[in-house]
Write a protein that holds these residues in place. Structure first.
Motif, PDB file in Angstrom:
ATOM      1  N   LEU A 141     -24.442   4.756  32.861  1.00 58.01           N
ATOM      2  CA  LEU A 141     -24.997   5.953  32.245  1.00 58.01           C
ATOM      3  C   LEU A 141     -25.561   6.863  33.326  1.00 58.01           C
ATOM      4  O   LEU A 141     -26.110   6.387  34.318  1.00 58.01           O
ATOM      5  N   VAL A 186     -28.920  11.101  31.135  1.00 58.11           N
ATOM      6  CA  VAL A 186     -29.009  10.400  29.848  1.00 58.11           C
ATOM      7  C   VAL A 186     -30.257   9.515  29.819  1.00 58.11           C
ATOM      8  O   VAL A 186     -30.990   9.466  28.828  1.00 58.11           O
ATOM      9  N   ILE A 194     -29.009   7.023  22.038  1.00 59.80           N
ATOM     10  CA  ILE A 194     -28.512   6.144  23.101  1.00 59.80           C
ATOM     11  C   ILE A 194     -27.304   5.330  22.633  1.00 59.80           C
ATOM     12  O   ILE A 194     -26.390   5.044  23.415  1.00 59.80           O
ATOM     13  N   GLN A 205     -24.984   6.425  20.609  1.00 64.11           N
ATOM     14  CA  GLN A 205     -23.843   7.348  20.733  1.00 64.11           C
ATOM     15  C   GLN A 205     -23.375   7.435  22.187  1.00 64.11           C
ATOM     16  O   GLN A 205     -22.175   7.444  22.471  1.00 64.11           O
ATOM     17  N   GLN A 206     -24.333   7.477  23.115  1.00 63.21           N
ATOM     18  CA  GLN A 206     -23.986   7.544  24.540  1.00 63.21           C
ATOM     19  C   GLN A 206     -23.218   6.304  24.975  1.00 63.21           C
ATOM     20  O   GLN A 206     -22.358   6.371  25.857  1.00 63.21           O
TER      21      GLN A 206
END
Length: 306
Positions: free
Chosen positions: A29, A33, A284, A286-287
């Protein structure tokens, strides 16, 4: 007997998702983010967010952006931003990054200590002496974390005396708070109470915290059991981030949304807004491209979607 009378009126939830949760994620990530996640969590009202880990990126690649994350977050007054520091190099980096609290760690299991960091428990604690001294000299909070306090993937049972011994060593280093962690999630309610009460013989109970994993679905029961004996600090991870590396397919940290739902139902004050944490958990997840592991979070999100 009314157990409600024995529960705390207020608990502190330490949000560990950005560090303990994300460090096990394979998906890299961006710092942006992670900054967004920390900011969302701090705004939700957590008094303490574990935001970074200054370990070798060779061992924990996901934490390689920790300095960038600490530099980019919006600091909310009164919020403690913690960083894991395994050695003096890590401590210097945490100090430069303006961490409010440094976290040192040891194991209650000799077998786990040898397998995990290739040294004995006594040697591992001795390595933290300069870090502890430096933290105190710099006026930083010092937190000690004790893994495998309820069971070990290599040796099985861990004795109460073994836990108490590490609590005593951490106390002598000057720790302000000590986490008692169920690394593999094997604890049940009675065992939880026995371990916490034994630890409290060596260190003030109000400064002990419970760090429970939900591998066997017992984390909320263990949190309730710990509250019955006076523990009022708990660790949790937004959206249940973080797997358990010692149990294939198992969940790791108990989900923050589930813990908050429990506390709200009991009328116990946390100072944290559950709806904002649900939003952070959905963000998070979705990320990471998957559904979150929090039952309460997913139920609330589904209800909202109608």
């Amino acid at each position: 007997m009314n157990q409600q009378a024995s529960l705390p009126k207020k608990v502190k939830i330490v949000e560990v998702g950005p560090r303990d949760g994300l460090q096990n994620e394979k998906e890299a990530l961006s710092a942006a983010v992670k900054i967004e996640l920390v900011n969302r969590l701090a705004r939700a009202g957590f008094a303490n967010v574990e935001a970074a880990s200054f370990v070798s990126p060779k061992w924990v690649p996901q934490m390689a952006t920790s300095s960038e994350v600490m530099a980019g977050i919006e600091r909310i007054p009164g919020t403690i931003y913690s960083a894991l520091t395994p050695n003096m190099q890590g401590f210097d980096a945490a100090l430069a990054a303006h961490a409010d609290e440094v976290v040192i760690f040891g194991s209650a299991s000799e077998a786990f200590s040898q397998k995990n960091i290739n040294c004995s428990i006594a040697e591992s604690i001795a390595r933290f002496e300069p870090v502890a001294r430096a933290a105190k000299a710099a006026g930083l909070r010092l937190r000690g974390s004790i893994s495998t306090a309820f069971g070990c993937p290599y040796q099985g049972e861990v004795s109460l005396d073994a836990v108490a011994d590490v609590v005593r060593r951490m106390r002598d280093l000057g720790c302000d708070e000590i986490d008692i962690a169920d690394t593999i999630g094997v604890a049940t309610a009675r065992k939880t109470q026995a371990v916490m009460l034994r630890a409290a013989q060596e260190f003030p109970l109000p400064q002990l915290s419970g760090h429970f994993h939900d591998t066997y679905g017992q984390a909320l029961a263990n949190i309730y059991a710990a509250m019955e004996v006076g523990v009022a600090i708990f660790h949790s991870s937004v959206s249940g981030l973080g797997g358990c590396p010692y149990a294939k397919g198992a969940t790791g940290n108990v989900a923050t949304e589930d813990v908050l739902y429990l506390m709200n139902g009991l009328g116990i004050e946390t100072g944290v807004d559950l709806d904002q944490v649900v939003d952070a958990g959905q963000f998070i997840s979705q990320q990471l491209g998957r559904k979150g592991a929090s039952r309460a979070g997913n139920a609330i999100a589904a209800k909202r979607a109608g």
